[in-house]
Design a protein around this motif. Structure first.
Motif, PDB file in Angstrom:
ATOM      1  N   TRP A   1      40.516  45.399  26.111  1.00 45.84           N
ATOM      2  CA  TRP A   1      39.504  45.565  27.229  1.00 45.84           C
ATOM      3  C   TRP A   1      38.205  46.358  26.792  1.00 45.84           C
ATOM      4  O   TRP A   1      38.371  47.613  26.090  1.00 45.84           O
ATOM      5  CB  TRP A   1      39.436  45.630  28.287  1.00 45.84           C
TER       6      TRP A   1
ATOM      7  N   SER B   1      34.261  45.565  30.835  1.00 41.25           N
ATOM      8  CA  SER B   1      35.619  45.560  31.490  1.00 41.25           C
ATOM      9  C   SER B   1      36.101  46.117  32.412  1.00 41.25           C
ATOM     10  O   SER B   1      36.651  46.986  33.406  1.00 41.25           O
ATOM     11  CB  SER B   1      36.588  44.563  30.755  1.00 41.25           C
ATOM     12  N   PHE B   2      36.623  47.624  31.763  1.00 43.57           N
ATOM     13  CA  PHE B   2      37.530  48.580  32.603  1.00 43.57           C
ATOM     14  C   PHE B   2      36.935  49.703  33.756  1.00 43.57           C
ATOM     15  O   PHE B   2      36.968  49.381  34.604  1.00 43.57           O
ATOM     16  CB  PHE B   2      38.274  48.846  31.560  1.00 43.57           C
TER      17      PHE B   2
ATOM     18  N   SER C   1      28.527  42.355  29.854  1.00 41.56           N
ATOM     19  CA  SER C   1      29.941  41.496  30.133  1.00 41.56           C
ATOM     20  C   SER C   1      29.644  40.264  29.591  1.00 41.56           C
ATOM     21  O   SER C   1      29.798  39.580  28.788  1.00 41.56           O
ATOM     22  CB  SER C   1      30.436  41.123  31.236  1.00 41.56           C
TER      23      SER C   1
ATOM     24  N   SER D   1      32.656  39.743  27.082  1.00 42.19           N
ATOM     25  CA  SER D   1      33.613  40.467  27.070  1.00 42.19           C
ATOM     26  C   SER D   1      34.394  40.138  29.206  1.00 42.19           C
ATOM     27  O   SER D   1      35.147  40.575  29.054  1.00 42.19           O
ATOM     28  CB  SER D   1      33.749  41.457  27.603  1.00 42.19           C
TER      29      SER D   1
ATOM     30  N   ASN E   1      37.742  38.883  28.970  1.00 49.57           N
ATOM     31  CA  ASN E   1      39.302  39.849  28.775  1.00 49.57           C
ATOM     32  C   ASN E   1      39.841  40.002  30.187  1.00 49.57           C
ATOM     33  O   ASN E   1      41.020  40.149  30.146  1.00 49.57           O
ATOM     34  CB  ASN E   1      38.505  41.447  29.018  1.00 49.57           C
ATOM     35  N   PHE E   2      39.218  39.085  31.084  1.00 50.25           N
ATOM     36  CA  PHE E   2      39.471  39.307  31.969  1.00 50.25           C
ATOM     37  C   PHE E   2      40.839  37.941  32.467  1.00 50.25           C
ATOM     38  O   PHE E   2      41.911  37.747  33.354  1.00 50.25           O
ATOM     39  CB  PHE E   2      38.962  38.571  33.790  1.00 50.25           C
TER      40      PHE E   2
ATOM     41  N   ASP F   1      42.135  36.956  29.161  1.00 52.41           N
ATOM     42  CA  ASP F   1      42.839  37.398  27.546  1.00 52.41           C
ATOM     43  C   ASP F   1      44.041  37.566  28.238  1.00 52.41           C
ATOM     44  O   ASP F   1      44.414  38.917  27.824  1.00 52.41           O
ATOM     45  CB  ASP F   1      41.785  37.810  26.789  1.00 52.41           C
TER      46      ASP F   1
ATOM     47  N   THR G   1      46.211  40.336  26.144  1.00 54.30           N
ATOM     48  CA  THR G   1      46.500  41.696  26.023  1.00 54.30           C
ATOM     49  C   THR G   1      46.856  41.779  27.452  1.00 54.30           C
ATOM     50  O   THR G   1      47.091  40.666  28.615  1.00 54.30           O
ATOM     51  CB  THR G   1      44.578  41.962  26.760  1.00 54.30           C
TER      52      THR G   1
ATOM     53  N   ILE H   1      47.125  42.253  31.033  1.00 51.45           N
ATOM     54  CA  ILE H   1      46.229  42.050  32.034  1.00 51.45           C
ATOM     55  C   ILE H   1      46.782  42.693  33.652  1.00 51.45           C
ATOM     56  O   ILE H   1      45.972  43.127  33.480  1.00 51.45           O
ATOM     57  CB  ILE H   1      45.464  40.542  32.100  1.00 51.45           C
TER      58      ILE H   1
ATOM     59  N   ASN I   1      46.569  46.515  33.040  1.00 52.08           N
ATOM     60  CA  ASN I   1      45.547  47.231  32.901  1.00 52.08           C
ATOM     61  C   ASN I   1      44.994  47.266  34.238  1.00 52.08           C
ATOM     62  O   ASN I   1      43.840  48.286  34.532  1.00 52.08           O
ATOM     63  CB  ASN I   1      44.379  46.215  31.929  1.00 52.08           C
TER      64      ASN I   1
ATOM     65  N   CYS J   1      43.834  50.778  35.411  1.00 51.37           N
ATOM     66  CA  CYS J   1      41.638  50.827  36.343  1.00 51.37           C
ATOM     67  C   CYS J   1      41.839  51.266  37.961  1.00 51.37           C
ATOM     68  O   CYS J   1      40.811  52.400  38.258  1.00 51.37           O
ATOM     69  CB  CYS J   1      41.364  49.327  36.068  1.00 51.37           C
TER      70      CYS J   1
END
Length: 357
Positions: free
Chosen positions: A30, A34-35, A254, A259, A262-263, A265, A268, A270, A273, A277
């Motif tokens: 990310w 994003s994070f 973003s 980016s 990312n949420f 994707d 990754t 998710i 992550n 976070c």
């Protein structure tokens, strides 16, 4: 006993603040924005009203019945602090846990200790210490000396950062701090440290809300001292301001970097992550949860603020050692950063003694 409890609560809060960024290091794939905003939603929007709900009956009514000027001033202090909090993340990103926190929080400690007294010089308030009062008393002069010593410690820490940059190759620097950039990091860290101090000012601005919560608690609990959680209602309003600043900036990034993808994707982790976070954001809020408890025992003077900052600096530097951020540098450089930290801690002692005189 109050002093010991205050010290304990501030130490716990400082440990939480000095540690909160560690879970972000576990986020994979990310972008920073994003994070940062996902963690921020927990820090500034979800956890603060939950904490207030659990500790202060009718906290919403206290906010609703508060005068508009107080709410606006508290919110604006949160906006300014939000810029400091936003740039704090960037400062750690470019300097690492150890150097980044030493510079950011050293400035934050110094300005946070002095800013409220300047305000009370302009707007005198019964029971509050103005900057003029500090200049005219030995205790106040010692506090100001501590602030100057704190700035000296920051300078020494910055010197250590420059020595590190000269000694290590770019590859060695990036091995411990992925995007190490001394000049950019120091500029951001100075801005962050100054603006982050406005959280302390926000506490002062929103104090009437805490006083309402405190008096209501005393009616139900006579002869039991001050309400331990009275400041939780203030944090809700301050952090609305912080959320506003960070949400605007991370949204801009973003959209610019795309980016936000990312949420969704799936390459990754998710869920993992988001969990890290959430852990980072909740840990971050705990610093002020315990700060409020410590402040109720020590008062919101310079000693409370700078004690809180010093424990964060110590904790962050311990994590910096754990992450080997100073690995590979000469012994002189290690001694220089150690001296910088020691001078910052000396400033804490001076401010604490001065505030007790």
């Amino acid at each position: 006993m109050n002093a010991l409890l205050g010290l304990l609560f501030h130490s716990i809060g400082g440990f939480a603040s000095g540690s909160f960024y560690m879970p972000y290091n576990k986020v994979k794939g990310w972008a920073w924005e994003s994070f940062w905003i996902i963690g921020g939603l927990f820090s500034w929007l979800i956890v603060p009203p939950l904490a207030a709900y659990l500790t202060i009956p009718g906290f919403g009514a206290i906010i609703a019945n508060c005068s508009t000027p107080i709410l606006i001033l508290t919110f604006v202090m949160g906006l300014l602090w939000g810029i400091g909090g936003l740039t704090y993340g960037l400062g750690v990103r470019y300097l690492g846990m150890s150097l980044g926190n030493s510079v950011v929080l050293g400035f934050c400690a110094a300005f946070g200790a002095v800013v409220p007294s300047i305000y009370y010089t302009i707007y005198p308030t019964v029971g509050k210490v103005s900057f003029t009062d500090m200049l005219s008393t030995s205790g106040g002069q010692l506090v100001l000396l501590g602030v100057l010593v704190c700035l000296l410690g920051i300078g020494i820490s910055g010197r250590a950062g420059m020595m590190k940059e000269r000694e290590l190759t770019k590859e060695q620097q990036n091995a411990s701090v992925a995007e190490f950039d001394l000049v950019k990091g120091l500029i951001i860290a100075v801005i962050s440290g100054i603006l982050s101090s406005f959280f302390n000012f926000g506490i002062e601005a929103g104090k009437p809300m805490a006083e309402v919560a405190n008096e209501a608690w005393k009616v139900l609990n006579p002869n039991q001292g001050e309400f331990l959680y009275q400041n939780n209602v203030i944090f809700v309003v301050i952090l609305w301001g912080g959320l506003t600043t960070n949400l605007i900036w991370t949204t801009i990034l973003s959209l610019k970097n795309k980016s936000y993808l990312n949420f969704t994707d799936k390459s990754t982790p998710i869920t993992r992550n988001v969990m890290f976070c959430a852990l980072a954001g909740t840990t971050w809020f705990l610093q002020f949860f315990f700060y409020g408890m410590g402040e109720s025992k020590l008062g919101n003077g310079a000693s409370s603020w700078i004690l809180h900052m010093s424990t964060i600096i110590l904790t962050a530097n311990m994590w910096g050692i754990y992450r080997k951020e100073w690995s590979g540098v000469a012994p002189k450089t290690k001694w220089t950063i150690a001296a910088g930290i020691a001078v910052i801690l000396l400033s804490v002692v001076l401010v604490g003694i001065g505030n007790s005189m």
